[in-house]
Design an enzyme around this catalytic site. Structure first.
Site, PDB file in Angstrom:
ATOM      1  CD  GLN A   1      -0.739  -0.298   3.764  1.00 61.38           C
ATOM      2  OE1 GLN A   1      -1.735  -0.999   3.549  1.00 61.38           O
ATOM      3  NE2 GLN A   1      -0.465  -1.011   4.628  1.00 61.38           N
TER       4      GLN A   1
ATOM      5  CG  HIS B   1      -4.424   3.512  19.711  1.00 59.37           C
ATOM      6  ND1 HIS B   1      -4.297   3.836  19.186  1.00 59.37           N
ATOM      7  CD2 HIS B   1      -4.442   2.315  18.327  1.00 59.37           C
ATOM      8  CE1 HIS B   1      -3.366   4.353  17.301  1.00 59.37           C
ATOM      9  NE2 HIS B   1      -3.550   2.467  17.744  1.00 59.37           N
TER      10      HIS B   1
ATOM     11  CG  ASP C   1      -5.352  -1.570  15.448  1.00 64.14           C
ATOM     12  OD1 ASP C   1      -6.178  -1.343  14.297  1.00 64.14           O
ATOM     13  OD2 ASP C   1      -4.580  -1.233  16.002  1.00 64.14           O
TER      14      ASP C   1
HETATM   15  N1  AG3 Z   1      -7.749   1.342  11.843  1.00 66.45           N
HETATM   16  C1  AG3 Z   1      -7.894   1.589  11.072  1.00 66.45           C
HETATM   17  C2  AG3 Z   1      -9.900   1.908  10.767  1.00 66.45           C
HETATM   18  C3  AG3 Z   1     -10.082   2.270   9.511  1.00 66.45           C
HETATM   19  C4  AG3 Z   1     -10.315   4.030   9.295  1.00 66.45           C
HETATM   20  N2  AG3 Z   1     -10.865   4.172   8.280  1.00 66.45           N
HETATM   21  C5  AG3 Z   1     -10.502   5.627   7.367  1.00 66.45           C
HETATM   22  N3  AG3 Z   1     -10.239   6.286   7.472  1.00 66.45           N
HETATM   23  N4  AG3 Z   1     -11.653   5.838   6.315  1.00 66.45           N
HETATM   24  C6  AG3 Z   1      -7.097   2.224  12.213  1.00 66.45           C
HETATM   25  C7  AG3 Z   1      -5.259   1.672  12.822  1.00 66.45           C
HETATM   26  C8  AG3 Z   1      -4.989   1.987  14.249  1.00 66.45           C
HETATM   27  N5  AG3 Z   1      -4.118   1.400  15.130  1.00 66.45           N
END
Ligand code: AG3
Length: 281
Positions: free
Chosen positions: A31, A62, A156
């Protein structure tokens, strides 16, 4: 000239953040990875152009993805985090003295490297002796995991597109359920309150295929799509979320929680009617 960063939600809505500078920009094997210094939210991590975390509001995500399941488990000792390469989830989980081992299984080594460099406060737990960093595919890791051996699995992940897509499938949740002990818990990030019903229903349906009991919960995160986010805790045996471990919460609150407290440990499970209707819950 002011530099602006936009996350385009592709339905006629964008989030705009004024940016001071681009600190990092590269393409990993999986990515694009960007770190941007913003005016209002400090440093911000983006994967494939999607906001993953910012210095200013990361604590909400978190704290919620880690303490809610950890305090609803009697004694979480063996934990796996899938994704989570920024380290924020691991940093919070390490506040639980019961936890003996956390395997952090992140597919993209570049995310870990970049976060250790640009987000030292978020990533500081990654090198803790209780953490075992495993750069690899979380789907394969869970599919091959010893059955009946884990207390907590925290997913996560990014959104259900791109490298994160398989982490929302019924087959993945089934392998997580198999690796968990009978009283084990899973939690995953489960997208925003304002997402299309089809996206939310699919996640809800797939989690329910692996687990008999599912407990969605929500909170406000200003830099995520439309500002309110959801997580889903899931288990094989029913949980009474009012019976979380208050004594352990008190000890963890002393480590300076910025979001969670006794009221919110159950309050986060209160869901608006339109959201319940979307989930068919
Ligand atoms: N995890 C991502 C949440 C998704 C957010 N989506 C978006 N901005 N389209 C977060 C990881 C943090 N540890």
């Amino acid at each position: 000239m002011q530099l602006w960063y936009y996350e385009d939600y592709e339905d006629g809505v964008k989030l705009g953040l004024a940016a001071k500078e681009v600190l990092f920009r590269d393409k990993s094997d999986f990515q694009t990875v960007d770190v941007i210094e913003t005016e209002a939210y400090g440093r911000m991590l983006l994967l494939d152009g999607l906001v993953m975390t910012t210095d200013k509001d990361e604590f909400v995500y978190h704290e919620l993805i880690s303490h809610v399941p950890a305090l609803n488990h009697k004694k979480p000792e063996r934990v796996v985090v899938i994704g989570g390469g920024d380290g924020g989830t691991v940093r919070e989980l390490l506040k639980h003295p019961e936890i003996k081992e956390i395997v952090l299984c992140e597919i993209d080594g570049m995310v870990v490297e970049v976060c250790e460099k640009y987000f030292p406060e978020i990533a500081k737990g990654i090198r803790d002796p209780r953490v075992k960093l495993n750069i690899g595919d979380g789907i394969a890791y869970m599919a091959e995991h010893e059955a009946n051996s884990l207390d907590l699995v925290v997913v996560d992940s990014t959104d259900p597109i791109g490298p994160g897509e398989g982490l929302f499938s019924g087959a993945f949740y089934n392998s997580v359920a198999k690796a968990l002990k009978s009283d084990g818990l899973m939690v995953c990030q489960s997208e925003g309150l304002w997402h299309p019903p089809a996206v939310l229903q699919r996640i809800h349906k797939n989690v329910s295929a692996g687990f008999a009991h599912v407990y969605p919960y929500i909170a406000s995160i200003p830099t995520y799509p439309k500002g309110t986010w959801s997580w889903t805790m899931a288990s094989k045996n029913a949980i009474d979320v009012k019976k979380f471990d208050k004594a352990r919460l008190k000890k963890i609150e002393a480590t300076n929680l910025k979001y969670l407290n006794e009221d919110l440990m159950t309050g986060v499970f209160a869901l608006p009617n339109f959201f319940k209707a979307k989930l068919k819950f």
